[in-house]
Design a protein around this motif. Structure first.
Motif, PDB file in Angstrom:
ATOM      1  N   TYR A   1      13.431   5.226   8.762  1.00 30.99           N
ATOM      2  CA  TYR A   1      12.509   5.955   7.903  1.00 30.99           C
ATOM      3  C   TYR A   1      12.098   7.296   8.514  1.00 30.99           C
ATOM      4  CZ  TYR A   1       8.245   7.140   5.357  1.00 30.99           C
ATOM      5  OH  TYR A   1       7.284   7.782   4.636  1.00 30.99           O
ATOM      6  N   ASP A   2      12.173   8.327   7.703  1.00 27.46           N
ATOM      7  CA  ASP A   2      11.742   9.665   8.098  1.00 27.46           C
ATOM      8  C   ASP A   2      10.838  10.195   6.983  1.00 27.46           C
ATOM      9  OD1 ASP A   2      11.338  12.293   8.744  1.00 27.46           O
ATOM     10  OD2 ASP A   2      13.469  12.863   8.727  1.00 27.46           O
ATOM     11  N   PRO A   3       9.546  10.259   7.213  1.00 23.42           N
ATOM     12  CA  PRO A   3       8.649  10.682   6.136  1.00 23.42           C
ATOM     13  C   PRO A   3       8.915  12.091   5.631  1.00 23.42           C
ATOM     14  CG  PRO A   3       7.501  10.600   8.243  1.00 23.42           C
ATOM     15  CD  PRO A   3       8.832   9.972   8.464  1.00 23.42           C
ATOM     16  N   ALA A   4       9.623  12.903   6.444  1.00 27.93           N
ATOM     17  CA  ALA A   4       9.914  14.280   6.021  1.00 27.93           C
ATOM     18  C   ALA A   4      11.203  14.373   5.211  1.00 27.93           C
ATOM     19  CB  ALA A   4      10.009  15.191   7.235  1.00 27.93           C
ATOM     20  N   SER A   5      11.928  13.257   5.095  1.00 23.91           N
ATOM     21  CA  SER A   5      13.198  13.290   4.378  1.00 23.91           C
ATOM     22  C   SER A   5      12.971  13.552   2.900  1.00 23.91           C
ATOM     23  CB  SER A   5      13.935  11.959   4.552  1.00 23.91           C
ATOM     24  OG  SER A   5      15.079  11.918   3.729  1.00 23.91           O
ATOM     25  N   SER A   6      13.893  14.287   2.315  1.00 19.77           N
ATOM     26  CA  SER A   6      13.764  14.627   0.899  1.00 19.77           C
ATOM     27  C   SER A   6      14.473  13.630  -0.006  1.00 19.77           C
ATOM     28  CB  SER A   6      14.331  16.024   0.643  1.00 19.77           C
ATOM     29  OG  SER A   6      15.711  16.062   0.989  1.00 19.77           O
ATOM     30  N   GLY A   7      15.084  12.590   0.541  1.00 19.95           N
ATOM     31  CA  GLY A   7      15.738  11.614  -0.319  1.00 19.95           C
ATOM     32  C   GLY A   7      16.739  10.768   0.433  1.00 19.95           C
ATOM     33  N   GLY A   8      17.443   9.921  -0.314  1.00 20.14           N
ATOM     34  CA  GLY A   8      18.426   9.037   0.282  1.00 20.14           C
ATOM     35  C   GLY A   8      17.814   7.730   0.726  1.00 20.14           C
ATOM     36  N   GLY A   9      18.685   6.768   1.103  1.00 23.67           N
ATOM     37  CA  GLY A   9      18.231   5.447   1.467  1.00 23.67           C
ATOM     38  C   GLY A   9      17.825   5.345   2.920  1.00 23.67           C
ATOM     39  N   MET A  10      16.749   4.607   3.189  1.00 25.01           N
ATOM     40  CA  MET A  10      16.231   4.423   4.537  1.00 25.01           C
ATOM     41  C   MET A  10      15.747   2.989   4.703  1.00 25.01           C
ATOM     42  SD  MET A  10      14.113   8.008   5.054  1.00 25.01           S
ATOM     43  CE  MET A  10      13.510   8.098   3.356  1.00 25.01           C
TER      44      MET A  10
ATOM     45  N   GLY B   1      13.724   9.876 -17.344  1.00 23.98           N
ATOM     46  CA  GLY B   1      12.922  11.081 -17.452  1.00 23.98           C
ATOM     47  C   GLY B   1      11.803  11.164 -16.440  1.00 23.98           C
ATOM     48  N   ALA B   2      11.876  10.285 -15.394  1.00 24.38           N
ATOM     49  CA  ALA B   2      10.833  10.312 -14.357  1.00 24.38           C
ATOM     50  C   ALA B   2      10.755  11.700 -13.726  1.00 24.38           C
ATOM     51  CB  ALA B   2      11.147   9.271 -13.285  1.00 24.38           C
ATOM     52  N   ASN B   3       9.564  12.123 -13.405  1.00 21.85           N
ATOM     53  CA  ASN B   3       9.380  13.454 -12.836  1.00 21.85           C
ATOM     54  C   ASN B   3       8.429  13.387 -11.653  1.00 21.85           C
ATOM     55  OD1 ASN B   3       6.689  13.486 -13.931  1.00 21.85           O
ATOM     56  ND2 ASN B   3       7.606  13.985 -15.917  1.00 21.85           N
ATOM     57  N   ILE B   4       8.129  14.510 -11.102  1.00 23.61           N
ATOM     58  CA  ILE B   4       7.317  14.547  -9.892  1.00 23.61           C
ATOM     59  C   ILE B   4       5.945  13.911 -10.111  1.00 23.61           C
ATOM     60  CG2 ILE B   4       6.305  16.066  -8.146  1.00 23.61           C
ATOM     61  CD1 ILE B   4       9.329  15.874  -8.045  1.00 23.61           C
ATOM     62  N   ALA B   5       5.452  13.907 -11.331  1.00 27.63           N
ATOM     63  CA  ALA B   5       4.159  13.287 -11.604  1.00 27.63           C
ATOM     64  C   ALA B   5       4.214  11.775 -11.443  1.00 27.63           C
ATOM     65  CB  ALA B   5       3.702  13.644 -13.014  1.00 27.63           C
ATOM     66  N   ASN B   6       5.436  11.218 -11.531  1.00 25.34           N
ATOM     67  CA  ASN B   6       5.606   9.784 -11.330  1.00 25.34           C
ATOM     68  C   ASN B   6       5.738   9.536  -9.832  1.00 25.34           C
ATOM     69  OD1 ASN B   6       6.776   7.136 -11.117  1.00 25.34           O
ATOM     70  ND2 ASN B   6       7.383   7.315 -13.266  1.00 25.34           N
ATOM     71  N   SER B   7       5.046   8.526  -9.315  1.00 26.80           N
ATOM     72  CA  SER B   7       5.074   8.281  -7.874  1.00 26.80           C
ATOM     73  C   SER B   7       6.433   7.836  -7.363  1.00 26.80           C
ATOM     74  CB  SER B   7       4.028   7.231  -7.503  1.00 26.80           C
ATOM     75  OG  SER B   7       4.335   5.996  -8.119  1.00 26.80           O
ATOM     76  N   SER B   8       7.325   7.402  -8.229  1.00 25.58           N
ATOM     77  CA  SER B   8       8.648   6.959  -7.800  1.00 25.58           C
ATOM     78  C   SER B   8       9.683   7.376  -8.832  1.00 25.58           C
ATOM     79  CB  SER B   8       8.684   5.441  -7.637  1.00 25.58           C
ATOM     80  OG  SER B   8      10.009   5.007  -7.420  1.00 25.58           O
ATOM     81  N   GLY B   9      10.811   7.836  -8.352  1.00 31.28           N
ATOM     82  CA  GLY B   9      11.913   8.155  -9.256  1.00 31.28           C
ATOM     83  C   GLY B   9      12.997   7.114  -9.217  1.00 31.28           C
TER      84      GLY B   9
ATOM     85  N   ALA C   1       0.801  -1.230   0.000  1.00 31.02           N
ATOM     86  CA  ALA C   1       0.000   0.000   0.000  1.00 31.02           C
ATOM     87  C   ALA C   1       0.832   1.277   0.000  1.00 31.02           C
ATOM     88  CB  ALA C   1      -0.936  -0.001   1.209  1.00 31.02           C
ATOM     89  N   TRP C   2       2.010   1.253   0.623  1.00 32.80           N
ATOM     90  CA  TRP C   2       2.817   2.466   0.711  1.00 32.80           C
ATOM     91  C   TRP C   2       3.258   2.913  -0.678  1.00 32.80           C
ATOM     92  CZ3 TRP C   2       8.331   2.939  -0.157  1.00 32.80           C
ATOM     93  CH2 TRP C   2       8.854   4.201   0.195  1.00 32.80           C
ATOM     94  N   VAL C   3       3.100   4.182  -0.945  1.00 32.97           N
ATOM     95  CA  VAL C   3       3.554   4.751  -2.212  1.00 32.97           C
ATOM     96  C   VAL C   3       4.613   5.795  -1.896  1.00 32.97           C
ATOM     97  CG1 VAL C   3       2.915   6.026  -4.278  1.00 32.97           C
ATOM     98  CG2 VAL C   3       1.338   4.343  -3.316  1.00 32.97           C
ATOM     99  N   PRO C   4       5.832   5.621  -2.392  1.00 31.32           N
ATOM    100  CA  PRO C   4       6.915   6.534  -2.001  1.00 31.32           C
ATOM    101  C   PRO C   4       6.779   7.905  -2.642  1.00 31.32           C
ATOM    102  CG  PRO C   4       7.677   5.008  -3.672  1.00 31.32           C
ATOM    103  CD  PRO C   4       6.285   4.564  -3.309  1.00 31.32           C
ATOM    104  N   PRO C   5       7.179   8.943  -1.910  1.00 33.30           N
ATOM    105  CA  PRO C   5       7.372  10.232  -2.575  1.00 33.30           C
ATOM    106  C   PRO C   5       8.423  10.091  -3.669  1.00 33.30           C
ATOM    107  CG  PRO C   5       7.376  10.480  -0.196  1.00 33.30           C
ATOM    108  CD  PRO C   5       7.425   9.007  -0.469  1.00 33.30           C
TER     109      PRO C   5
END
Length: 469
Positions: A127-136, A197-205, A73-77
């Protein structure tokens, strides 16, 4: 046993969709268990989570077969990367915990955020839901290494993943961390990764691979069909198979690696050593679908430290309807372990640089190069050469190699299914049948699992035994 019994429809288990329901099925600190013949969806982080939390008990003898796993169910930023999420996740969650003897067969895992099957645990920050990136890591399975402790490659051992279809996942079809003696065989690994070319509209980069492993010992990948795997927002990866940082004893053989956005195989040393990789009897065709100059075999070390120690790339058939490199070696090579590139066919329909190295450590010979329209070029130790003869004279490499039509049947075969004869078989009159050199401990079989006998060892390419067309 946990699963279907008798006849009738396959049971369906639908897990929750919030973090209070981390997995649809959890197997914790249990041994001698079979989970079979189920359709599973949901669970916030995982469909099925197999976890060891007790360093005093080794989980063992676990079988997972006939499962259809569809979408946690989880969908990553867009740029979050959280390991331990997806379909079937097998990992220790406590320092010193171990899992051994795992069989995974006839599993379909797709539409996962982020991987189809994960074997092992890679310690990262929680895991930090506020993180802007990197591995967790997921919040309920984050392993802290104590002061003075080490994290070896024995978290999960003696694993076979076979006859499974892992596809259309955000990241990899399969990924393996801090594990040893793992075999991937007869799997279909396709359309993984969020795409170039993945972008913000894609749920995962996420960058995608058919299978990706790091910090491992003794991983064998054989008879797999990996295609359509995609690079992500960083335009990296997008390979069929990817032995990454700190791996040793990699054996990559008999695979059909094709139509991936980047490479067929990528060996990425990272900031530590990748030791003893053998790539043999694979057919790689029409890779570089989004990056036309991408090689079929990429060996790289993107950092100032680390490198590759021991590499053998032999008896592969690399074809492409177009140009692009065949084999690129751009890593540091460590120690005195041999680096050999031999007995390969590199076939292109348009010109390209078929061999490229940035160092003078590799021994390259007994290869066949062919461009249907035009002439191949070469680069060795960072110097480019416009002809085979100029390259041979300047470097002493590929002294017994040739530019010749290998006369392959169906050289640019483009089917998604694992090919069958006569595809890629050289004609009886082909010059590649006497161009090669014998390789000790060559495995004994070719791409089509025909036994290699006698004079067959002098044939170049992945199909070297049995009848010609």
């Amino acid at each position: 046993m946990f699963g279907a019994y008798g006849h009738g429809a396959v049971p369906r288990i639908a897990g929750g969709t919030t973090s209070t329901s981390p997995a649809a099925i959890t197997v914790e600190n249990a041994s001698h268990l079979v989970v079979q013949d189920l359709e599973v969806s949901g669970g916030y982080w995982q469909n099925v989570h197999v976890r060891s939390d007790d360093p005093n008990v080794v989980m063992s003898d676990l079988t997972f077969r006939g499962l259809v796993l569809d979408g946690n169910a989880w969908v990553p930023p867009f740029n979050q990367w959280v390991l331990g999420t997806g379909g079937l996740i097998v990992e220790p969650c406590t320092y010193g915990a171990r899992i051994t003897g795992v069989s995974i067969a006839d599993v379909v895992s797709h539409n996962q955020h982020e991987t189809g099957v994960q074997i092992g645990h890679s310690p990262m920050r929680p895991y930090d839901p506020a993180s802007s990136g990197g591995g967790m890591n997921t919040p309920d399975c984050h392993m802290d290494v104590p002061a003075g402790g080490t994290f070896d490659h024995s978290g999960v051992t003696n694993v076979v993943l076979q006859n499974s279809s892992l596809h259309d996942n955000d990241a990899s079809g399969a990924q393996i961390f801090y594990s040893s003696h793992v075999t991937l065989q007869h799997n279909t690994l396709f359309n993984n990764g969020s795409g170039a070319g993945a972008n913000i509209a894609n749920s995962s980069g996420m960058n995608g691979e058919g299978a990706w492993w790091a910090n491992t010992d003794h991983v064998t990948a054989e008879y797999n069909n990996a295609y359509g795997n995609r690079a992500g927002r960083t335009n990296n990866d997008g390979s069929g198979l990817d032995p990454d940082v700190s791996t040793s004893q990699n054996l990559i053989q008999y695979n059909w690696l094709h139509d991936n956005e980047n490479y067929g195989v990528s060996v990425i040393a990272g900031n530590s050593a990748s030791v003893d990789t053998v790539i043999r009897y694979n057919v790689m065709s029409n890779n570089g679908t989004d990056y036309p100059n991408a090689p079929d075999v990429m060996v790289s070390n993107p950092y100032h430290t680390g490198g590759v120690q021991g590499l053998a790339v032999y008896n592969n058939t690399l074809t492409r309807a177009g140009g692009g490199q065949g084999i690129r070696l751009q890593s540091n090579f460590l120690g005195d372990a041999p680096v050999t590139v031999a007995n390969n066919i590199v076939y292109r329909t348009t010109p390209g640089q078929l061999i490229s190295t940035t160092t003078a450590d590799a021994v390259v010979d007994h290869n066949d190069f062919f461009v249907a329209s035009g002439a191949p070029t070469f680069a060795y130790a960072g110097v480019s050469y416009g002809s085979l003869s100029a390259y041979q004279q300047a470097t002493g490499q590929d002294r017994h190699s040739a530019i010749a039509d290998p006369q392959l049947a169906e050289p640019t075969y483009a089917g998604t299914a694992y090919p069958t004869r006569p595809a890629f078989v050289p004609a009886i009159s082909s010059p590649v049948r006497a161009l090669g050199s014998a390789v000790a401990d060559n495995g004994g079989f070719d791409f089509y699992h025909a036994r290699v006998r006698g004079t067959d060892v002098t044939t170049v390419g992945a199909v070297i035994a049995g009848r010609a067309f």
